[in-house]
Design an enzyme around this catalytic site. Sequence first.
Site, short mmCIF file in Angstrom:
data_model
loop_
_atom_site.label_atom_id
_atom_site.label_comp_id
_atom_site.label_asym_id
_atom_site.label_seq_id
_atom_site.Cartn_x
_atom_site.Cartn_y
_atom_site.Cartn_z
N CYS A 278 0.99 -1.04 -0.03
CA CYS A 278 0.05 -0.51 -0.20
C CYS A 278 0.93 0.78 0.00
CB CYS A 278 -0.97 -0.23 1.38
SG CYS A 278 -1.72 0.93 2.33
N CYS B 204 0.85 3.45 2.30
CA CYS B 204 0.76 3.28 3.94
C CYS B 204 2.52 3.60 3.93
CB CYS B 204 1.17 1.64 4.40
SG CYS B 204 -1.09 0.94 4.30
#
Lengths: 106, 312
Positions: free
Chosen positions: A30, A33
């Site tokens: 991600c 993230c």
Amino acid sequence: MGKYIELTSSNFEATIGSGVCMVDFWAPWCGPCRMVAPVVEELAVDYEGKAKICKVNTDEEQDLSVKFGIRSIPTILFFKDGKVVDQMVGAAAKQTFAQKLNALLA
Amino acid sequence: MLDLAIIGGGPAGITAGLYASRGGLKNVVMFENSLPGGQITASSEIENYPGISTVVSGLDFMQNWLPQAQKFGLEYEVKEIDRVAKNGDIFTICTSDNDCIEAKAVIIATGSIPKKAGFKGEEEFFGRGVSICATCDGFFYRNKEVAIIGGGDTALEEAHFLSGFCKKVYLIHRSDSFKVAPSTIQRVVNDEKIEILYNSIVSEALGDNMGLTALRVKNKDGGERILEVPGVFVFVGRDVNNKVLFSPESGKPLCAINDRGEIVVNLRMKTDIPGLFAAGDCRSEPSRQVVCAAGDGATAAISAIEYITNLR
């Protein structure tokens, strides 16, 4: 130097049970993230001894994701004495996280 | 003082940084508060960048861009820029905590931000069923049914990506046809796990305290259908991110923008303010492709070098 705490099902309850905790639910694939990751590391240093800064790898800890209804990452949960008191979805600047932590510590 | 400040770190900003620093400018700084690489880093795959014939994820594709530019001297700062102003020949760039720096020239490469679809509950269930990133959140819907709203490139590409591991994908499109590459349409239409709902919009998200459970979908003929899905991905286009141009005092932008909010530039990526350039998705009439954004960035940097050389 403060370091964030890596949470798993085995240490989760004991860690979040007391005091103020920030928990970053993330995964390696991600993009947003990855952006939050350095911020979490800095917060772990800044809040050493004041609040627990933690991370949950949702890829490895799927039970924890299900338990807290995580469906988007990064999701950041704020706990006080074991209860979820605030929540954020998506990447944000360091000040935003710091403000939430300060409010809980006040 | 900086020679050049670049606001934004997507393909346009990084390429501008590469060309400007390799082209001899000193003190070239790129400001990006998010992950460098831009919106393509959220894309599950890219297969139309010339010379890159293997299909890779957007995140992997962008990985080498910044290090390559830094090799030539580009500096990168993780800062959110709040506004850009100009006094005389000097630009002032200020962060949200009012930390300001001066520059001789500025390239705006701030891209765009996802639009909302506008249904009831979209905000309420954001992050609890409503998502804008399939590569980030698709994983949570393995073997479940999901919906996608939209009919553009991103919507169709991500429908294909999600159908790879979700039980079923509903593609909700407000019109009766798609305006994207025929090969992309074929792949989606032929996919047995994708059901396309043409002429349809989502009117409401339904759910409980754990999150989204269903969507209320209405079609053009007045028909209504409830889709029981725990997840919906919204890909209905993007709005230009032009807020750095607006003065908090006057409320007016630093340079000309059009009625879509895009920064008006000529073919040299020049705005109507000398020394101010724009590149990528935030400039007027963008093609919204990585290769075009990169090309814009290079053009803007070459124009900036020319401008700074003439200042001396």
